[in-house]
Design an enzyme around this catalytic site. Structure first.
Site, mmCIF file in Angstrom:
data_model
loop_
_atom_site.group_PDB
_atom_site.id
_atom_site.type_symbol
_atom_site.label_atom_id
_atom_site.label_comp_id
_atom_site.label_asym_id
_atom_site.label_seq_id
_atom_site.Cartn_x
_atom_site.Cartn_y
_atom_site.Cartn_z
ATOM 1 N N ALA A 9 0.832 -1.209 0.000
ATOM 2 C CA ALA A 9 0.000 0.000 0.000
ATOM 3 C C ALA A 9 0.861 1.251 0.000
ATOM 4 C CB ALA A 9 -0.907 0.003 1.230
ATOM 5 N N ALA A 12 1.845 2.359 3.427
ATOM 6 C CA ALA A 12 2.927 1.549 3.983
ATOM 7 C C ALA A 12 4.274 1.983 3.423
ATOM 8 C CB ALA A 12 2.680 0.073 3.692
ATOM 9 N N TYR A 55 0.358 -13.429 -0.015
ATOM 10 C CA TYR A 55 0.291 -13.171 1.420
ATOM 11 C C TYR A 55 0.595 -14.422 2.243
ATOM 12 C CZ TYR A 55 -2.185 -8.988 -0.228
ATOM 13 O OH TYR A 55 -2.540 -7.832 -0.872
ATOM 14 N N LEU A 71 -3.909 -3.644 4.420
ATOM 15 C CA LEU A 71 -4.844 -4.063 3.371
ATOM 16 C C LEU A 71 -6.146 -3.265 3.451
ATOM 17 C CD1 LEU A 71 -4.367 -7.933 3.699
ATOM 18 C CD2 LEU A 71 -3.378 -6.421 1.960
ATOM 19 N N HIS A 76 -9.197 -6.797 6.980
ATOM 20 C CA HIS A 76 -8.391 -6.685 8.195
ATOM 21 C C HIS A 76 -8.602 -7.841 9.170
ATOM 22 C CE1 HIS A 76 -7.717 -2.048 7.773
ATOM 23 N NE2 HIS A 76 -7.111 -2.766 6.840
ATOM 24 N N LYS A 94 -6.031 0.685 11.012
ATOM 25 C CA LYS A 94 -7.397 0.972 11.462
ATOM 26 C C LYS A 94 -8.273 1.275 10.243
ATOM 27 C CE LYS A 94 -6.547 5.289 10.496
ATOM 28 N NZ LYS A 94 -7.094 5.644 9.192
ATOM 29 N N ARG A 162 -11.078 4.452 -0.547
ATOM 30 C CA ARG A 162 -11.879 5.033 0.539
ATOM 31 C C ARG A 162 -13.300 5.361 0.088
ATOM 32 N NH1 ARG A 162 -6.724 6.690 0.893
ATOM 33 N NH2 ARG A 162 -5.672 6.583 2.929
ATOM 34 N N ASP A 174 -12.711 5.483 7.876
ATOM 35 C CA ASP A 174 -11.379 6.006 7.589
ATOM 36 C C ASP A 174 -10.880 6.945 8.672
ATOM 37 O OD1 ASP A 174 -9.046 6.255 6.024
ATOM 38 O OD2 ASP A 174 -9.797 8.107 5.139
#
Length: 318
Positions: A9, A12, A55, A71, A76, A94, A162, A174
């Site tokens: 991501a 990340a 993964y 992710l 999650h 989160k 999002r 978010d």
């Protein structure tokens, strides 16, 4: 602690990957992505990075102690549980779940595995929040009467994750965690009821939410939106003073971390924390909790409380 990241991501690559690399006692050693181009952005600051094409292969890597999961929201819970069952400590972005009861599954998996798991609610590790908690609960502003929290930015891109309902998008998932969790963390209190909520949807996701709640002894109001000019702040209003945090959520990015205290005698005090990286502090706190049993500012039980309040907002909005 040797870390692997589940998915390449952008967040990340820009924030958590470098934070893991910079944290004391931490080493970023592996990444799972099927796109070699995306892996390049990580190996630039983490030479020798092992890249797994899926993964499950990363979770099977015996050279990894902990996994960071950035992710999409709807993945999650399942991947956190899979990582725990694979014998890894887990730090998941989160919201760690989209319903409070789903966090119960994660807590059960954590307890069964003997590993540590937490939601990446990084603001609780920033010293400005420890200071705000100390001042508010210590009576610096007298009896707390009201808390007001705001977080907004403008993201109209329909292709952005999002803004996609099937991946758990929306303003509340978010950024709602910030305005709700911050109030709970600083005050140490839990909501009695959400008394009002207006939640506006666009393309299947909530893009604006304004809500009010009652806590024991004080009232609360919050607003989040992904269709408004960027802004963030949280104010704690007591009967003898006001405490305001002007960059509570993206400290060092939105603005410098700053805490302003105004009291009845007309005094105004400003405390600042330049150069603090809350992501690095989060990684170091996570390792201390996972390896040495140190107290952790945001355990899963705390995250469940925030999600439960968010569920209350959705319910009131309907």
């Amino acid at each position: 602690m040797r870390w692997g990241i589940l998915g390449a991501a952008n967040f990340a690559r820009q924030h958590m990957g470098p934070a893991i690399h910079a944290a004391k006692g931490a080493e970023l050693v592996a990444l799972a992505t099927s796109d070699p181009v995306k892996a390049t952005g990580f190996s630039d600051f983490a030479p020798g990075l092992r890249v797994h094409s899926d993964y499950d292969a990363l979770l099977a890597d015996d050279g990894i102690d902990a996994v960071y999961i950035p992710l999409p929201n709807h993945l999650h819970v399942d991947w956190t549980i899979k990582a725990l069952e694979a014998g890894k400590h887990v730090l998941c972005e989160k919201p760690i779940a989209l319903k409070a009861e789903d966090i119960d599954r994660v807590i059960a998996a954590r307890d069964a595995s003997g590993k540590f798991a937490a939601e990446a609610f990084m603001i609780t590790h920033h010293p400005q929040f420890a200071r705000a908690r100390e001042l508010v609960q210590g009576g610096k502003i007298g009896q707390l009467r009201h808390v007001d929290a705001l977080f907004s930015f403008n993201n109209p891109d329909a292709g952005n994750i999002r803004n996609k309902p099937d991946t758990g998008g929306g303003a509340l998932p978010d950024i709602g965690v910030y305005v709700l969790g911050a109030a709970r963390f600083v005050t140490g209190a839990e909501p009695v009821a959400v008394t009002h909520a207006r939640v506006d949807f666009e393309g299947g996701v909530d893009v604006f939410a304004q809500f009010a709640a009652e806590f024991e002894g004080f009232t609360y109001s919050g607003l989040v939106s992904t269709r408004m000019q960027p802004a963030q702040r949280i104010t704690f209003h007591g009967d003898k003073g006001i405490l305001t945090m002007t960059a509570p959520f993206n400290a060092g990015v939105y603005d410098q971390a700053e805490l302003v205290i105004e009291t009845q005698n007309g005094s105004r005090t400003v405390e600042r924390w330049p150069g603090v990286n809350q992501y690095v502090l989060q990684v170091e706190a996570f390792a201390a909790a996972a390896l040495h049993g140190a107290d952790y500012a945001c355990p899963l039980e705390f995250s469940r409380g925030t999600q439960a309040m968010m569920d209350m907002v959705y319910a009131a909005g309907r």
